[in-house]
Design an enzyme around this catalytic site. Structure first.
Site, PDB file in Angstrom:
ATOM      1  N   THR B  39     -68.159 -84.976 -66.058  1.00 15.14           N
ATOM      2  CA  THR B  39     -68.130 -84.025 -67.178  1.00 15.14           C
ATOM      3  C   THR B  39     -66.937 -83.088 -67.050  1.00 15.14           C
ATOM      4  OG1 THR B  39     -70.524 -84.145 -67.449  1.00 15.14           O
ATOM      5  CG2 THR B  39     -69.422 -82.178 -68.309  1.00 15.14           C
ATOM      6  N   TYR B 102     -75.604 -90.782 -77.176  1.00 11.06           N
ATOM      7  CA  TYR B 102     -75.552 -90.390 -78.593  1.00 11.06           C
ATOM      8  C   TYR B 102     -76.952 -90.253 -79.172  1.00 11.06           C
ATOM      9  CZ  TYR B 102     -74.598 -90.010 -83.519  1.00 11.06           C
ATOM     10  OH  TYR B 102     -74.573 -89.554 -84.819  1.00 11.06           O
ATOM     11  N   TYR B 132     -76.947 -89.887 -63.525  1.00 14.49           N
ATOM     12  CA  TYR B 132     -76.345 -88.590 -63.846  1.00 14.49           C
ATOM     13  C   TYR B 132     -77.257 -87.847 -64.817  1.00 14.49           C
ATOM     14  CZ  TYR B 132     -72.486 -85.329 -64.881  1.00 14.49           C
ATOM     15  OH  TYR B 132     -71.684 -84.215 -65.032  1.00 14.49           O
ATOM     16  N   LYS B 162     -77.187 -87.442 -59.407  1.00 12.31           N
ATOM     17  CA  LYS B 162     -76.629 -86.096 -59.476  1.00 12.31           C
ATOM     18  C   LYS B 162     -77.522 -85.311 -60.425  1.00 12.31           C
ATOM     19  CE  LYS B 162     -72.795 -83.153 -60.787  1.00 12.31           C
ATOM     20  NZ  LYS B 162     -71.583 -82.939 -61.565  1.00 12.31           N
TER      21      LYS B 162
END
Lengths: 314, 314
Positions: B39, B102, B132, B162
């Site tokens: 990110t 999305y 993630y 994570k």
């Protein structure tokens, strides 16, 4: 009226251009335009190369680019530029552009820069951008201040918006502020079509136009006739039947059922097809409404070269 | 400890592989691994081709793939497969995989199918996936039931997570349920590093490891020493200074300032660089902390072939 055209997949999850072209042809025959690669097209489950390939195939199959408004907004600026440029080159009537939607709580300055950078890089006066406001999915809203700024800087190029918020107050504010400046406001569902037309709006771009195109297009043409409210109510009943299910799988299941083409229900992950029980309920609900998709037919070997049906039929 | 390595851009917004390699080399020299395309790398503002090209360039520059955990999760399944396969082929230590982000409110069945389809298509026993979970950005959470199911079906391949939620209750639940099964739990900020290590976690993958790598890595090594709490407090002070600003622009501004490389602050839309006033405040805050990035240097013509610095330095 445009439809975010659902995208058919093969059993190994590749997009099927021939079946897509056939469905597009049926939609055009029912006076509905082609907003391919929208949310309900699983547009964001397709790669840029897949979308480019499908667009080429549709044009190659003889479908009129002027009736297409492909979704081209992606997270990465070069992807948006590439697909937008291709749409313009093909002569598409417009593009439906999501803001970059990964990063959240971004500033209007950043969103303005995103759209501006695309417009400058495409650098083509034929470009017509319809902004795509669908905050419940993108989680990146397009607010009034941003639209105002884009319209001032790029009048003509920034041609309108699809407001899929379902928030009529928002739609009305756009109509009041921007429609007089030549900015076309489409609602994201035919349930708001009559209200939108009466307030000066342009029409709707709606998922259920995939399955109920003729009736939606008819209200769009005849909204000033005395039976308009009754037509709106009839549209609402069909829409309500679909809204009891996950929309994309329900649309695909309906096309499969009405066409006899059993491969239509396939969706790409993360979506999942209707369960058997959902499918049973879907058939029951639509049967109770006397729902049908006249003229829809199974695949034929001549699809790629079949002539366009006359417009306005169904 | 890994860093979601910030991605440098040229003035015309192209990713700059040489400067990225230089920053990666500095991070490795400070004992921090390379979670490129996360990110904070603006990973989702890069196209798949750009990410593939950068990954190739880093390996070409002699950086060790075993120390890389590129972000490979995209909205479109074939994009995720392509980038994941490339990472595996290069011998990357793992990949950090967002769910397709999305569509919202998707089912665990759909998310399971997404990850499963990627794993089956990549079809390589060397694949190590770190899930993630960053719900405040992706808006698609990865819940405990889904992890359990993935671990049962793909033990070894599904190697960890994570957890960027910042929700310690969630992290603790993962540690209790999955760490005993060989599932590595990384926290998304060094503010939770000591707590995570004490509870059996694997470390952290943190934005601010881009600028404060040595101190974070040292706590990661010496967390059982008596000064661990003091070290954690020192890390927290630096982190707090950055959290007063938009993170990515602040990281880039800091690297620009400390390296003297004025091209670093460039971000891709929809992000925007710090304002002059924000930059003034940033310098003031970090100056007050005596913050520095020792060993960081300007670009040199020999970057591509420079030898790796010794590990553990800084």
């Amino acid at each position: 009226v445009l439809s975010p055209v659902v995208t058919p997949f093969t059993s190994d999850l590749r997009p099927d251009a021939a079946r897509l072209a056939r469905h597009c042809r049926w939609l055009l025959g029912n006076d509905v335009g082609l907003a391919v690669f929208g949310t309900n097209s699983e547009g964001n489950s397709l790669t840029v190369a897949e979308k480019a390939g499908l667009l080429d195939a549709l044009v190659e199959a003889g479908l009129p680019a002027a009736r297409m408004m492909p979704g081209t907004g992606a997270c990465a600026l070069p992807d948006t530029v590439e697909l937008t440029r291709r749409a313009v080159t093909h002569g598409c009537g417009g593009v439906l552009m999501l803001p970059p939607f990964y990063y959240k709580d971004v500033s209007d300055d950043g969103l303005f820069a995103s759209f501006a950078e695309v417009i400058e890089r495409v650098g083509d006066s034929r470009l017509r951008i319809y902004l795509y406001h669908i905050p419940q999915v993108s989680r990146v809203p397009i607010g009034l201040a941003l639209i105002d700024r884009l319209l001032q800087r790029y009048p003509g190029t920034v041609a309108g918006i699809k407001d899929s918020s379902g928030d009529w107050d928002n739609t009305r504010a756009m109509l009041e502020r921007f429609q007089p400046r030549g900015f076309d406001v489409f609602v994201g569902s035919e349930t708001l079509l009559l209200a939108n037309l009466r307030a000066g709006g342009a029409g709707c771009i709606s998922a259920t136009a995939n399955v109920n195109p003729a009736a939606i297009a008819k209200l769009n043409r005849d909204w000033q006739q005395p039976d308009a409210d009754a037509r709106q109510a009839a549209l609402d009943r069909v829409r309500a039947a679909f809204q009891g299910f996950p929309m994309i799988p329900a649309l695909k299941a309906t096309i499969a059922h009405c066409s006899g083409d059993a491969s239509w229900p396939t969706v790409r992950p993360p979506l999942v097809a209707l369960t058997a029980e959902q499918e049973r309920q879907r058939r029951e609900k639509l049967h109770a409404l006397g729902f049908a998709m006249p003229g829809l037919r199974l695949a034929g070997p001549d699809d790629a070269t079949a002539p366009m049906p006359a417009s306005g039929g169904g």
